[in-house]
Design an enzyme around this catalytic site. Sequence first.
Site, short mmCIF file in Angstrom:
data_model
loop_
_atom_site.label_atom_id
_atom_site.label_comp_id
_atom_site.label_asym_id
_atom_site.label_seq_id
_atom_site.Cartn_x
_atom_site.Cartn_y
_atom_site.Cartn_z
CG ASP A 498 -0.59 60.24 23.67
OD1 ASP A 498 0.49 60.82 23.51
OD2 ASP A 498 -1.52 60.69 24.35
CE LYS A 499 -1.59 64.98 22.66
NZ LYS A 499 -2.74 65.87 22.84
CB THR A 500 3.08 65.06 17.16
OG1 THR A 500 3.12 64.09 16.12
CG2 THR A 500 4.26 66.00 17.02
CD GLU A 605 -7.68 76.74 14.75
OE1 GLU A 605 -7.51 77.33 15.84
OE2 GLU A 605 -8.81 76.46 14.30
#
Length: 641
Positions: A498-500, A605
């Site tokens: 679904d994502k990194t 961040e």
Amino acid sequence: MRSPEPLLSPPKPGLPPEEPSTSTSSTKLPGPVPSPILKSSSSRRTHSRSYSQETVTFAEILRQSSRPIDFEPNGNGFAPNSTQLPNFLRSSTRRNSGRIGSQRDLSDDEARFIYINEPARTHGSVKFVNNAISTSKYTVITFLPRNLFEQFHRVAYIYFLILGALNFVPQLGVFTPALGILPLAFVLFVTAVKDAYEDFRRHRSDNTENSRTSTVLTDGEFQPKMWKDIQVGDIIRVTNNETLPCDMVLLATSDPTGVAYVQTINLDGESNLKTRYAKQETLSTPPERMMGLVKCEQPNRNIYGFLANAEINGKKVSLGPSNIILRGCELKNTNWIIGVAVYTGSDTKVMLNNSGAPSKRSRLESHMNRETISLSVLLGLICTIVMVLAGIWLFVHEEDVGITPFYRKYDFEGKNKDTYNWYGKGGMIVFTFMSAVILFQIMIPISLYISMELVRLGQAFFMIQDKQMYHKATKSKFQCRALNINEDLGQIRYVFSDKTGTLTENKMEFQCASVYGSDFSGSSDGTNENITSVKADGVVLRPKTIVKTDPKLHELLRNGTGRDADRARDFFLALATCNTIVPIEMETADPNVRLLEYQGESPDEQALVYAAAAYGVMLIERTSGHIIVDVFGQQQRYFLF
């Protein structure tokens, strides 16, 4: 935006300079108030040093803004005119949105009522579950029937059970029927022992978890109490790096603004820090004097939602997802928190999302089930052909069955000549089918399943003893938690992402920067790993992660002059300050050297702050009231409003 003055220029003492086209004179704000955060006794070192750095006040920051600001007196001193505040003074939308609380009213029928610090009264009308958990699959009573039921999900075991039952049919003339059931009994016994050992480890893990202790308010004092004895309504204190024993509403923290940082890696796999907040109405009340009623929703599986309101010491407050910390979360960068237990044991959100120990089956086992069904159909077809041919023979030779040696319909030696080994033509046809099944049973060998179970045990032993799978950092060996899926190790058919970070390490790296149109991309041979370190109070601080830097940009920041250099310094100062990163000190082998680990809600961040530290602008401390940044060896303190 800051003016293009050198970043190392100290703030001018006294009043700010006169602002053009402004009739009201600016007044300097009162001096900074020291952070009241307590010093942590854990390996993380809370920054409570005395810095000899320049102090950048809020008025000084406003002075460098391109827009003039007027200060108006109020009851607490001087405050900026609200009509002239620049955009950067607005509150964080993330924090405000998380503290809205409940969005609808709870009816009494769908709510549970919790009296703070009164567990006996809370359990008076409704008996809530205790805080003990159980992730095991079996008990002493349910082990045998449930384990046999799960094992007979294998089609081959049902097949062998039928064969064993056929051996006990006396008409088939099997000499030792018990021998036909021994191979199946051996396979069932080996699998049962293996499953019992796996469930024993679950019981042992549950006992270890339930026997952990937390500090609970009892008779006006905080005393250690086992997790399994914690009740709904208890006031609990959790210190830094401890795990929360239950779902609890946050009442107070060591931070004067009520901020707490938690890590939810045990819930959603995210290692980044999350912020939780205590209501201002409960921060100043001592725990032993805390009284009130919490009205919250019934236990549910939604780990991202919470609906509740409370009346504490006569004050009504609304509670939301940002005011609750779930079981399994770990407290980070916060000396202590105090909360009231609202969900315990099996009612906690993490346990409601636990579907129990699944019955895992490997792909090989599923394939063997299909093959067993196919061979069973083939076996049934062959036996049916034998049965049909035997029936045809009986009808053709009906006159001769009385003297045929195999059938011997008549007993010429006994008194009853019509009942010797003859059960009619229909019965003899059925017994012929059963005999054919026993004769052709070798089509599905039970020895294959015995060999597979023994091989799995051997594989598990060698995997556990593999030295290359030993983790030296935690001194832990490879653990084989499910012994029946060894052959699936490393076998991948489908990949869903679904994502990194789902399949790879969620790690961001700073590659290049573009400041006001100037590209500092560097080159493959024009970058180097820069290790930046600063010294504060006799301790050398270094970033934990090393970042490759561009020598050209590094030289511009250190020794450059002019607009481009000032803009580059402002750029990296913004990277180091405008974030939610919390610096945490880590011990090293050298007592005079500590590593700074930056933890926050976003890996982006973290990468940017590590990059700023590599270029000489290092974030050293962050509290709810101020941040301290080391800029090329000179500490600067910025106050947060």
